[in-house]
Design an enzyme around this catalytic site. Structure first.
Site, short mmCIF file in Angstrom:
data_model
loop_
_atom_site.label_atom_id
_atom_site.label_comp_id
_atom_site.label_asym_id
_atom_site.label_seq_id
_atom_site.Cartn_x
_atom_site.Cartn_y
_atom_site.Cartn_z
N ARG A 368 24.52 11.92 16.30
CA ARG A 368 25.51 10.95 16.75
C ARG A 368 26.26 11.42 18.00
O ARG A 368 27.03 10.67 18.58
CB ARG A 368 26.49 10.62 15.62
N VAL A 369 26.05 12.68 18.38
CA VAL A 369 26.61 13.16 19.64
C VAL A 369 25.66 12.82 20.78
O VAL A 369 26.05 12.56 21.90
CB VAL A 369 26.88 14.68 19.57
#
Length: 507
Positions: A368-369
């Site tokens: 999700r980064v």
């Protein structure tokens, strides 16, 4: 010589003045019930949650339940730690919350969940201690995750990159290579100024010894600490182990350093906590886990962070491991940990048994980064890789039902098959980022399409040697520029074509 009455009086007065009362008060309780590593203690009215208490024979325990007229205490140790405790025994408060030794003295050591050495190398000599539980850094104390933490594994660094301060879950069935990914990531931190902590929860001692030997062999124990609560250890020590590992990591983080913590695995941690909770007669919920099972892992993993510059810009990167049953990632504990972490790397059994190792499922694995935790050069070559591989998987399933394929479909299948071969990697051999960029560039630009699939790994090995001999400065140039500009791309195009000619001529 006969003393006069007034002399006797003066001597007595002097002695009375010297006398000081030496009264010492202790808070003590009495064991009213004991069994299954749990003691119920009456009388410790002012005891604190999480406080260390002392039984007879120097046996230690921790208060985990505070009730109206008694306290529930978990007893530390291995091999029936409560066998020497009897009803009616005295229990004393220590006044200390459970804490572990921290600092440089623990680097290269193997310790238990209380920070005591179990590697036969003598005592850990340090004056610094930290409580096992502490508050996570707040939003103001953090900064965004933007520095990559390279695992050395092509499939992960290209498609599910991990950044310093991130929490990336590794999830999959038993024996699918979860620990192998963790060990490779630790080995790849050599020379990168990252301290590593490997926390083994509920594993066989032989497995912990094997990990220790592998890390020693690759020179990784020079910057690694192993925290072990083996399957022999009581549930209380298995419950404490990851918090101890996190406390050791926090000391480095607040000193402005970077730390990688592996929790292997949190499924066994949850089971140990469930065992303790049921023995303490807490009400069971779903799958007999207590109601605070989510909080158990969230308060651990939230302590991973990238601190702001005012606090030294240190970081803790957490890689928790979760074991699934028959690939079910929608069950209770996996979904809990997925919702706490910043992405997951899902290892699929079918891929593993088909020889795709690491067996990373592209469709279910995500960071999700994202690209913020990737070097620019890697982002440039890997941007289309995830989509291409996902399409390839769909096409493989579709083409099982027919053989009449158009040219475009055949080209996609060929490219996908070659990229699967590129992403295969031998265990304990993590790759430098520049080498990963070069081989992925070759694959995504079609240079491997006309090679037989079985020859891709041989060509990869040949390509690395070819670069070392003919372009010795290229890897350093890619890493320093961190950008595939037209000049670098033209060099890559030329060297790949030249190497391929040599390779085909030799074969």
């Amino acid at each position: 010589m006969v003393l006069k009455p007034e002399e006797v009086t003066s001597i007595i007065k002097k002695e009375l003045e010297k006398y000081k009362t030496r009264l010492r008060t202790e808070s003590i309780g009495t064991v009213i019930q004991v069994g299954d590593t749990i003691a119920r203690v009456y009388g410790l009215d002012d005891v604190m949650m999480g406080e260390l208490v002392q039984f007879s024979d120097n046996i230690m325990g921790m208060v985990l339940n505070l009730e109206e007229d008694s306290a529930g205490v978990v007893i530390f140790g291995t091999d029936n730690p409560d066998k020497n405790i009897r009803e009616g025994d005295i229990v004393k408060r220590t006044g200390n919350i459970v804490q572990v030794p921290v600092g440089e003295a623990l680097v290269g050591r193997v310790v238990n969940a209380l920070g005591r050495p179990i590697d036969g190398k003598g005592q850990v000599i340090t004056q610094k201690f930290r409580p096992l539980e502490s508050s996570a850094p707040n939003v103001i104390q953090r900064q965004p995750v933007k520095e990559p933490l390279q695992t050395g594994i092509k499939a992960i660094d290209a498609m599910a990159p991990i950044g310093r301060g991130q929490r990336e879950l590794v999830i999959g069935d038993r024996q699918t290579g979860k620990t192998a990914i963790a060990i490779d990531t630790i080995i790849n931190q050599k020379g990168k100024d990252v301290y590593c902590i490997y926390c083994a929860i509920g594993q066989k001692l032989s497995s912990v010894v094997a990990v220790n030997e592998v890390l020693k062999k690759h020179g990784a124990m020079e910057y690694t600490t192993i925290v072990s609560a083996s399957s022999r250890a009581s549930a209380s020590l298995q419950y404490l182990a990851p918090y101890a590992a996190c406390a050791i990591a926090e000391d480095f983080m607040y000193a402005g350093k970077h730390v990688l913590v592996i929790y292997d695995d949190l499924s066994k941690h949850a089971q140990a906590y469930r065992q303790l909770s049921l023995l303490l007669r807490r009400p069971p919920g779903r799958e007999a886990y207590p109601g605070d099972i989510f909080y158990l892992h969230s308060r651990l993993l939230e302590r991973s962070a990238k601190l702001n510059d005012e606090l030294g810009a240190g970081s803790i990167t957490a890689i928790p491991i979760i074991e699934t049953q028959a690939g079910d990632i929608s069950s209770y504990i996996p979904t809990n940990v997925i919702s706490i972490t910043d992405g997951q790397i899902y290892l699929e059994s079918d891929l593993f048994y088909a020889g795709v190792r690491p067996a990373v499922n592209v469709g279910l694995s995500v960071s999700r980064v994202g690209g913020k935790a990737q070097s620019k050069a890697m982002r440039q070559v890997a941007s289309k890789l995830r989509l291409d591989l996902a399409q390839y998987r769909e096409l493989v399933t579709f083409t099982q039902f027919g053989t009449d394929l158009d040219k475009t479909t055949r080209a996609q299948l060929t490219r996908g098959e070659r990229m699967v071969e590129v992403l295969k990697q031998v265990q304990y051999e993590p790759l430098e980022t520049a080498k990963q960029v070069i081989i992925i560039y070759a694959g995504t630009n079609g240079y491997l399409d006309d090679l037989p699939a079985g020859a891709v790994k041989k060509f990869e090995a040949k390509l690395y040697k070819f670069i070392e001999i003919n372009y010795p400065d290229l890897q350093a140039e890619i890493e320093s520029k961190n950008d595939l500009d037209p000049g670098v791309r033209s060099k890559l195009d030329k060297l790949i074509v030249d190497c391929k000619k040599e390779f085909l001529a030799g074969s």
